[in-house]
Design a protein around this motif. Sequence first.
Motif, short mmCIF file in Angstrom:
data_model
loop_
_atom_site.label_atom_id
_atom_site.label_comp_id
_atom_site.label_asym_id
_atom_site.label_seq_id
_atom_site.Cartn_x
_atom_site.Cartn_y
_atom_site.Cartn_z
N PRO A 321 33.03 -47.39 -25.89
CA PRO A 321 32.05 -47.96 -24.96
C PRO A 321 32.03 -47.31 -23.57
N VAL A 322 33.11 -46.63 -23.19
CA VAL A 322 33.14 -45.99 -21.86
C VAL A 322 33.61 -44.55 -22.02
N PRO A 323 32.80 -43.58 -21.59
CA PRO A 323 33.26 -42.18 -21.71
C PRO A 323 34.43 -41.92 -20.76
N LEU A 324 35.24 -40.93 -21.09
CA LEU A 324 36.51 -40.77 -20.36
C LEU A 324 36.34 -40.37 -18.90
N HIS A 325 35.26 -39.67 -18.57
CA HIS A 325 35.11 -39.26 -17.17
C HIS A 325 34.82 -40.45 -16.26
N LEU A 326 34.47 -41.59 -16.86
CA LEU A 326 34.23 -42.78 -16.05
C LEU A 326 35.39 -43.78 -16.15
N GLN A 327 36.48 -43.38 -16.77
CA GLN A 327 37.69 -44.22 -16.82
C GLN A 327 38.52 -43.91 -15.58
N LYS A 328 38.87 -44.95 -14.84
CA LYS A 328 39.59 -44.75 -13.57
C LYS A 328 40.84 -43.89 -13.74
N GLU A 344 27.49 -40.40 -22.09
CA GLU A 344 27.13 -41.71 -21.54
C GLU A 344 26.12 -42.43 -22.43
N ARG A 345 25.14 -41.67 -22.91
CA ARG A 345 24.13 -42.28 -23.79
C ARG A 345 24.78 -42.75 -25.09
N LEU A 346 25.65 -41.92 -25.66
CA LEU A 346 26.30 -42.33 -26.91
C LEU A 346 27.14 -43.59 -26.71
N SER A 347 27.82 -43.65 -25.56
CA SER A 347 28.64 -44.84 -25.29
C SER A 347 27.80 -46.11 -25.31
N ASP A 348 26.51 -45.98 -25.00
CA ASP A 348 25.62 -47.15 -24.99
C ASP A 348 24.91 -47.38 -26.31
N THR A 349 24.87 -46.38 -27.18
CA THR A 349 23.99 -46.51 -28.34
C THR A 349 24.67 -46.37 -29.71
N VAL A 350 25.96 -46.03 -29.75
CA VAL A 350 26.59 -45.88 -31.07
C VAL A 350 27.15 -47.20 -31.58
N VAL A 351 27.21 -47.30 -32.88
CA VAL A 351 27.90 -48.43 -33.50
C VAL A 351 28.50 -47.93 -34.82
N SER A 352 29.75 -48.30 -35.06
CA SER A 352 30.43 -47.87 -36.29
C SER A 352 30.48 -49.03 -37.28
N LEU A 353 30.16 -48.72 -38.51
CA LEU A 353 30.09 -49.74 -39.57
C LEU A 353 31.41 -49.78 -40.35
N PRO A 354 31.60 -50.82 -41.15
CA PRO A 354 32.80 -50.86 -41.99
C PRO A 354 32.91 -49.56 -42.80
#
Length: 379
Positions: A321-328, A344-354
Amino acid sequence: MKKIEMVDLVSQYQEIKEKINQALSEIMECASFINGPSVWRFKSNLENYLGNQAIVVPCANGTDALQISMMGLGLQPGDEVITPAFTYAATAEVIALLGLTPLFVDVDERTFNIDYSQIEQVISSKTKAIVPVHLFGQCANMQPILGIAQKYNLYVIEDVAQALGAGYTSPNGSYKKAGTIGDVAGTSFFPSKNLGCFGDGGAIITTNKNLSEMLGIIANHGQTSLYYHDKVGVNSRLDSIQAAILDIKLQYLDQYVEKRRKAAAYYDERFEDIEQLITPYRASYSDHVFHQYTLTLQGINRDGLKDYLESVQIPAKIYYPVPLHLQKAYNLKGYKKGQFPVAERLSDTVVSLPMHTELDETQLAYITEHIISYCNRSN
Ligand SMILES: *Cc1c(COP(=O)(O)O)cnc(C)c1O
């Protein structure tokens, strides 16, 4: 229908229960919990599985494997290490922990892996290594990465935690298993990984004999011989029980991969014509071992979909959910939002299924029908 799990390790165990229980009871009967024969048997069998004269140094977990790799290469505080902005945190964590500076690079939106065309522009005189991550089970585009590494004299450290068993075909047609392509690699046997044990475990892989000796020394308290410590090392062991489990499961790894691919093919086919769902891209240079089956959503709300799936007992996870460059913790270079738009876009739009080895058709039909009906309703 059997309850759907993100990863179903209970059912997987049932299939190999007798072998596992037998191996564990043998270890308990002789109490050789550390450095027992199973550790060396597994090391050797994994080396054979990987081929390409791989040397395996077992260790305690995948994070340690990456850390020991960087220590073994002699990286020093202040050195810079390039890694993708979209990956699991451990990759950047060990860089920062060793006093190295993580330099992030955006990823390719189709493969989720590091975008090699953006690597050269971040290289400075302090840059010493590139860590490509074979994310979700598919190899990064290694040939151009190796070319850049050679041109600038950088080490290549593969993060194979999600891709053990995947193969990479270079433009000249040579085929290598992930982990045997760069200078050194780290992998993880965390229970949910493609080859997982019943606790923590990991391994470092290299085809360089001298380096493998150094890695073994560092993983064992920097000991060159008993009670002689020439280097500052760490205590990072794969214990005998985990090794025995892994040695049994290694025999099934290719079968497990096949089962994951079958589930992925089922998802792909059902989602093919659903315009809100972008299914995982298959790069021509890699086979895919589907550690995750990750959709990119377009035009539908991810939280809405996730809530709906939860309400019908279908688990789904967001990696990441948060890309590493935005992790404190890892933003040592003052990266700003907007700097790596794809990550950043992927962090907002991906979802992993079973995704696991025990998904059956009834479950897959149930999952896909619910997702498709949600997409149709939110049109
Ligand atoms: C799991 C994972 C690791 C760390 O492995 P552990 O065994 O949990 O320490 C590192 N990198 C990636 C990409 C991973 O998925």
